[in-house]
Design a protein around this motif. Structure first.
Motif, PDB file in Angstrom:
ATOM      1  N   LEU A 171       3.394   0.985  -4.293  1.00 21.67           N
ATOM      2  CA  LEU A 171       4.808   0.810  -3.968  1.00 21.67           C
ATOM      3  C   LEU A 171       5.071   1.199  -2.514  1.00 21.67           C
ATOM      4  O   LEU A 171       5.807   0.500  -1.790  1.00 21.67           O
ATOM      5  CB  LEU A 171       5.674   1.648  -4.908  1.00 21.67           C
ATOM      6  N   ALA A 172       4.474   2.308  -2.059  1.00 21.37           N
ATOM      7  CA  ALA A 172       4.671   2.745  -0.668  1.00 21.37           C
ATOM      8  C   ALA A 172       4.129   1.697   0.296  1.00 21.37           C
ATOM      9  O   ALA A 172       4.740   1.425   1.340  1.00 21.37           O
ATOM     10  CB  ALA A 172       3.990   4.099  -0.441  1.00 21.37           C
ATOM     11  N   TRP A 173       2.992   1.083  -0.038  1.00 20.46           N
ATOM     12  CA  TRP A 173       2.437   0.031   0.835  1.00 20.46           C
ATOM     13  C   TRP A 173       3.385  -1.166   0.875  1.00 20.46           C
ATOM     14  O   TRP A 173       3.620  -1.750   1.942  1.00 20.46           O
ATOM     15  CB  TRP A 173       1.054  -0.392   0.331  1.00 20.46           C
ATOM     16  N   GLN A 174       3.934  -1.541  -0.292  1.00 20.42           N
ATOM     17  CA  GLN A 174       4.899  -2.652  -0.328  1.00 20.42           C
ATOM     18  C   GLN A 174       6.113  -2.363   0.552  1.00 20.42           C
ATOM     19  O   GLN A 174       6.597  -3.229   1.269  1.00 20.42           O
ATOM     20  CB  GLN A 174       5.385  -2.878  -1.772  1.00 20.42           C
ATOM     21  N   ARG A 175       6.575  -1.116   0.514  1.00 21.77           N
ATOM     22  CA  ARG A 175       7.801  -0.748   1.243  1.00 21.77           C
ATOM     23  C   ARG A 175       7.572  -0.552   2.729  1.00 21.77           C
ATOM     24  O   ARG A 175       8.393  -0.964   3.550  1.00 21.77           O
ATOM     25  CB  ARG A 175       8.377   0.551   0.671  1.00 21.77           C
ATOM     26  N   PHE A 176       6.466   0.133   3.066  1.00 20.15           N
ATOM     27  CA  PHE A 176       6.291   0.584   4.446  1.00 20.15           C
ATOM     28  C   PHE A 176       5.090  -0.044   5.159  1.00 20.15           C
ATOM     29  O   PHE A 176       4.879   0.214   6.337  1.00 20.15           O
ATOM     30  CB  PHE A 176       6.116   2.121   4.487  1.00 20.15           C
ATOM     31  N   GLY A 177       4.300  -0.843   4.443  1.00 18.41           N
ATOM     32  CA  GLY A 177       3.003  -1.270   4.988  1.00 18.41           C
ATOM     33  C   GLY A 177       3.048  -2.397   5.986  1.00 18.41           C
ATOM     34  O   GLY A 177       2.136  -2.527   6.816  1.00 18.41           O
ATOM     35  N   ASN A 178       4.069  -3.271   5.926  1.00 21.92           N
ATOM     36  CA  ASN A 178       4.150  -4.423   6.825  1.00 21.92           C
ATOM     37  C   ASN A 178       2.856  -5.241   6.838  1.00 21.92           C
ATOM     38  O   ASN A 178       2.405  -5.703   7.887  1.00 21.92           O
ATOM     39  CB  ASN A 178       4.489  -3.983   8.261  1.00 21.92           C
ATOM     40  N   GLY A 179       2.216  -5.335   5.632  1.00 22.96           N
ATOM     41  CA  GLY A 179       1.012  -6.156   5.520  1.00 22.96           C
ATOM     42  C   GLY A 179      -0.239  -5.529   6.104  1.00 22.96           C
ATOM     43  O   GLY A 179      -1.266  -6.194   6.274  1.00 22.96           O
ATOM     44  N   GLU A 180      -0.201  -4.241   6.411  1.00 23.03           N
ATOM     45  CA  GLU A 180      -1.360  -3.560   7.013  1.00 23.03           C
ATOM     46  C   GLU A 180      -2.573  -3.636   6.095  1.00 23.03           C
ATOM     47  O   GLU A 180      -2.475  -3.488   4.877  1.00 23.03           O
ATOM     48  CB  GLU A 180      -0.997  -2.093   7.280  1.00 23.03           C
ATOM     49  N   THR A 181      -3.758  -3.857   6.674  1.00 22.90           N
ATOM     50  CA  THR A 181      -5.017  -3.921   5.914  1.00 22.90           C
ATOM     51  C   THR A 181      -6.050  -3.035   6.609  1.00 22.90           C
ATOM     52  O   THR A 181      -5.834  -2.618   7.762  1.00 22.90           O
ATOM     53  CB  THR A 181      -5.565  -5.360   5.872  1.00 22.90           C
ATOM     54  N   PRO A 182      -7.171  -2.765   5.930  1.00 20.02           N
ATOM     55  CA  PRO A 182      -8.231  -2.005   6.620  1.00 20.02           C
ATOM     56  C   PRO A 182      -8.697  -2.709   7.896  1.00 20.02           C
ATOM     57  O   PRO A 182      -8.978  -2.055   8.902  1.00 20.02           O
ATOM     58  CB  PRO A 182      -9.349  -1.955   5.563  1.00 20.02           C
ATOM     59  N   GLU A 183      -8.731  -4.037   7.857  1.00 16.98           N
ATOM     60  CA  GLU A 183      -9.195  -4.789   9.028  1.00 16.98           C
ATOM     61  C   GLU A 183      -8.202  -4.669  10.182  1.00 16.98           C
ATOM     62  O   GLU A 183      -8.590  -4.444  11.339  1.00 16.98           O
ATOM     63  CB  GLU A 183      -9.385  -6.268   8.668  1.00 16.98           C
ATOM     64  N   SER A 184      -6.891  -4.799   9.867  1.00 11.68           N
ATOM     65  CA  SER A 184      -5.886  -4.768  10.942  1.00 11.68           C
ATOM     66  C   SER A 184      -5.686  -3.361  11.496  1.00 11.68           C
ATOM     67  O   SER A 184      -5.334  -3.181  12.664  1.00 11.68           O
ATOM     68  CB  SER A 184      -4.546  -5.312  10.428  1.00 11.68           C
ATOM     69  N   SER A 185      -5.926  -2.352  10.656  1.00 13.54           N
ATOM     70  CA  SER A 185      -5.686  -0.965  11.085  1.00 13.54           C
ATOM     71  C   SER A 185      -6.935  -0.274  11.618  1.00 13.54           C
ATOM     72  O   SER A 185      -6.836   0.735  12.312  1.00 13.54           O
ATOM     73  CB  SER A 185      -5.152  -0.150   9.905  1.00 13.54           C
ATOM     74  N   GLY A 186      -8.120  -0.815  11.256  1.00 13.41           N
ATOM     75  CA  GLY A 186      -9.371  -0.156  11.637  1.00 13.41           C
ATOM     76  C   GLY A 186      -9.685   1.056  10.794  1.00 13.41           C
ATOM     77  O   GLY A 186     -10.611   1.826  11.089  1.00 13.41           O
ATOM     78  N   LEU A 187      -8.918   1.243   9.711  1.00 12.36           N
ATOM     79  CA  LEU A 187      -9.147   2.388   8.819  1.00 12.36           C
ATOM     80  C   LEU A 187     -10.011   1.978   7.632  1.00 12.36           C
ATOM     81  O   LEU A 187      -9.947   0.838   7.175  1.00 12.36           O
ATOM     82  CB  LEU A 187      -7.814   2.918   8.272  1.00 12.36           C
ATOM     83  N   LYS A 188     -10.818   2.928   7.132  1.00 11.54           N
ATOM     84  CA  LYS A 188     -11.492   2.701   5.844  1.00 11.54           C
ATOM     85  C   LYS A 188     -10.422   2.485   4.777  1.00 11.54           C
ATOM     86  O   LYS A 188      -9.356   3.105   4.814  1.00 11.54           O
ATOM     87  CB  LYS A 188     -12.330   3.931   5.454  1.00 11.54           C
ATOM     88  N   GLY A 189     -10.741   1.608   3.801  1.00 14.01           N
ATOM     89  CA  GLY A 189      -9.751   1.250   2.792  1.00 14.01           C
ATOM     90  C   GLY A 189      -9.211   2.417   1.999  1.00 14.01           C
ATOM     91  O   GLY A 189      -8.012   2.487   1.693  1.00 14.01           O
TER      92      GLY A 189
END
Length: 595
Positions: A171-189
């Motif tokens: 739910l937090a990803w849906q609300r605040f994530g703006n489509g962020e992914t491990p690839e776009s952020s450079g973070l481990k999943g």
């Protein structure tokens, strides 16, 4: 059969021959350094079966052993302690038998019975942390020790991939994530998803504060905060199979699994079989229905199903809610039974879970026994204490957890700093240095955690763990590297590896002490398996290394003028190195060829 087993049989034979009494057990202990001898028989426990003066009994038994056991070359009695001297010939004969056995100490797999060891079992709403590290290291090491003791082992974990906590991250990803992914952020999943678990908690607390400021009762606000209501609604949708929610769940869990795989690889642990709570959460209901028919469970007026364990000193435990939904206990019952269906050769299971779940597992094992499963007699909860850092307790929701990946990186950096201060790596390439730092850092972390009895709580001090002196992983790794340096130089000695040592040679006291320590290795593995305790392996290895360093300091190895004795000492050094490597493999620790 080792010397202690031989002596046990012969001491019983002696008591039978002299006193016509059957002695059930014989108590041994190491001979004190200030007395002559290698093994001590404690006479006092025999007085329950044999009447007489303990010194006289000890003398009579000692004479019997000297006359009837070839390996016994002498004895002395001090009060109620019979100190037995084992001949040098015996120890040299033993060494010639095992010096070329690469798997010395390990027992080949016997029979068709298997044990399943469960460890890790993370939630997919956050990355692995320091607590998971202790869990993984313990579970993996116990599995390897059980294998070395001759057992067939399956390693498994059950991944907690469903529930309200998972929906909070979603739910937090849906609300605040703006489509962020491990690839776009450079973070481990797993880190990315964990960030949104923290973000949910932050938003939840803000909503509670806002509701309280408007006059709401805090307890009501905690239950009725809009973001929590929405997360609960999402969980119900997931359970109903809503396509949109299930697709998001699969996507975000996929990110987490990739992150976990990377962490497991870096930590050096693996699994043979994965179970997922999303597959198992409905298991156990049919078993409850069968248990009701057998009278193991009973139903209350509201329709909920319980078991009464008060006669066993426990309490009443619910296994099915009034609305027919399962509780964790129901799932665990069903999952255990499913595992035996999947692997019919399982005759026991080991659950590596923190000590806050001690009561849960007492109840689980008792229920499975009452349901009539024979393998339930061989279930073990590998209970362990928490790991603390000097900075204090960890809290996942607040984002104050000690991340497993970060800790491993920090350990490598700590090893790098200390190694560079010692200044012994001038001829290493940068790649070799980084590999060595990782090996030392991980070895320090694993050894520090595994040398402690699992039940004890640990205060983990990273710098103390990387000390190159004392009971630490790097100290043992350094000794192993020192041995490899000796062996590289010893390759110039003719027939050094093929020569059989003359068993009539007289041993130096340090050679004998080292052989005695090596001989204990198979017994230590069996004891560690029986007690599910890697600490026994870790501390045995430290004792072996201390004994070797004493030997190294007090006798000449490559400088010895007598060729036969030089070959013995080189071969002895090689065997010590092999035992260190074998013992450390059981702890999941690598050893460097040079340091």
């Amino acid at each position: 059969m080792n010397i202690q087993e031989v002596l046990s049989d012969k001491v019983k034979e002696a008591i039978n021959s002299i006193f016509n009494v059957e002695l059930p057990t014989v108590e041994f202990q190491p001979t004190r350094k200030d007395f002559e001898g290698d093994v001590t028989v404690v006479v006092f426990p025999m007085l329950r079966f044999v009447k007489g003066n303990p010194e006289l009994i000890g003398k009579q038994v000692g004479e019997f052993l000297q006359n009837n056991v070839e390996a016994v070359s002498g004895f002395n009695v001090v009060k109620g302690f019979l100190n037995i001297v084992i001949s040098d010939t015996y120890y040299l004969g033993f060494f010639n038998k095992i010096k070329d056995k690469g798997d010395f100490g390990y027992t080949q797999e016997t029979g068709n019975e298997a044990v399943m060891v469960e460890y890790s079992s993370p939630n997919t709403n956050k990355p692995l942390h320091l607590g998971h590290i202790r869990n993984n290291l313990l579970g993996y090491s116990v599995a390897e020790i059980l294998k070395a003791s001759g057992r067939k082992v399956y390693k498994t974990q059950i991944i907690n991939d469903r529930g309200i906590h998972i929906c909070k991250s979603m739910l937090a990803w849906q609300r605040f994530g703006n489509g962020e992914t491990p690839e776009s952020s450079g973070l481990k999943g797993d880190k990315l998803v964990g960030n949104y678990y923290v973000a949910f908690d932050k938003a939840y607390k803000e909503e509670i504060a806002e509701m309280v400021a408007k006059g709401s009762d805090k307890e009501i606000a905690e239950k009725e905060a809009p973001i929590l209501i929405e997360a609960q609604k999402m969980l119900r949708k997931w359970e109903a199979g809503d396509d949109e929610v299930v697709d998001l769940w699969k996507r975000m869990n996929g990110w987490v699994y990739k992150g976990f795989e990377e962490t497991y690889k870096n930590l050096g642990v693996d699994f043979d079989q994965l179970y997922f709570e999303s597959d198992t959460y409905l298991l156990g209901k049919d078993v409850v229905a069968e248990g009701l028919e057998k009278g193991v469970f009973y139903k209350k007026e509201d329709g909920s199903v319980w078991i009464d364990l008060t006669d066993e000193g426990l309490d009443e435990k619910i296994v099915l809610r009034s609305d027919g939904t399962a509780v964790y206990m129901t799932q665990d019952i069903g999952t255990a039974i499913q595992r035996v269906k999947d692997y019919p050769d399982i005759t026991g299971m080991v659950y590596t879970v923190g000590n806050e779940q001690d009561y849960h597992f007492k109840v689980l094992f008792l229920i499975l026994k009452k349901l009539g499963f024979a393998w339930a007699e061989r279930l073990h909860h590998l209970s362990y204490g928490m790991v603390d850092l000097p900075s204090g307790k960890m809290k996942s929701r607040e984002g104050t957890v000690v991340d497993a990946d970060d800790l491993m990186d920090d350990m490598s950096q700590t090893a790098a700093t200390i190694s560079e201060e010692l200044g012994k790596l001038e001829d290493y390439s940068e790649t070799e240095k980084q590999e060595l730092y990782k090996m030392i850092g991980l070895g320090a972390l694993k050894y520090y955690i595994l040398k402690v009895d699992p039940k004890k709580r640990i205060l983990f001090d990273p710098e103390e763990s990387v000390d190159f002196q004392g009971n630490t992983g790097p100290f043992i790794q350094y000794t192993y590297a020192r041995i490899q340096s000796i062996l590289r130089k010893a390759n110039e000695i003719q027939d050094v590896w093929t020569t059989t040592v003359d068993s009539s040679m007289e041993l130096h006291i340090k050679e004998k002490e080292l052989l005695k320590q090596i001989q204990l290795f198979p017994e230590v593995i069996q004891l560690a398996a029986e007690n599910y305790s890697p600490a026994l392996i870790a501390n045995y290895t430290y004792d072996l290394v201390k004994e070797f360093n004493s030997f190294y300091q007090q006798v000449s190895i490559l400088g010895e003028s007598d060729v036969q004795r030089k070959i013995l000492r080189v071969q002895l050094s090689k065997k010590v190195g092999e035992v260190i490597q074998s013992a450390f493999l059981l702890l999941g620790i690598q050893v460097p060829e040079r340091m």
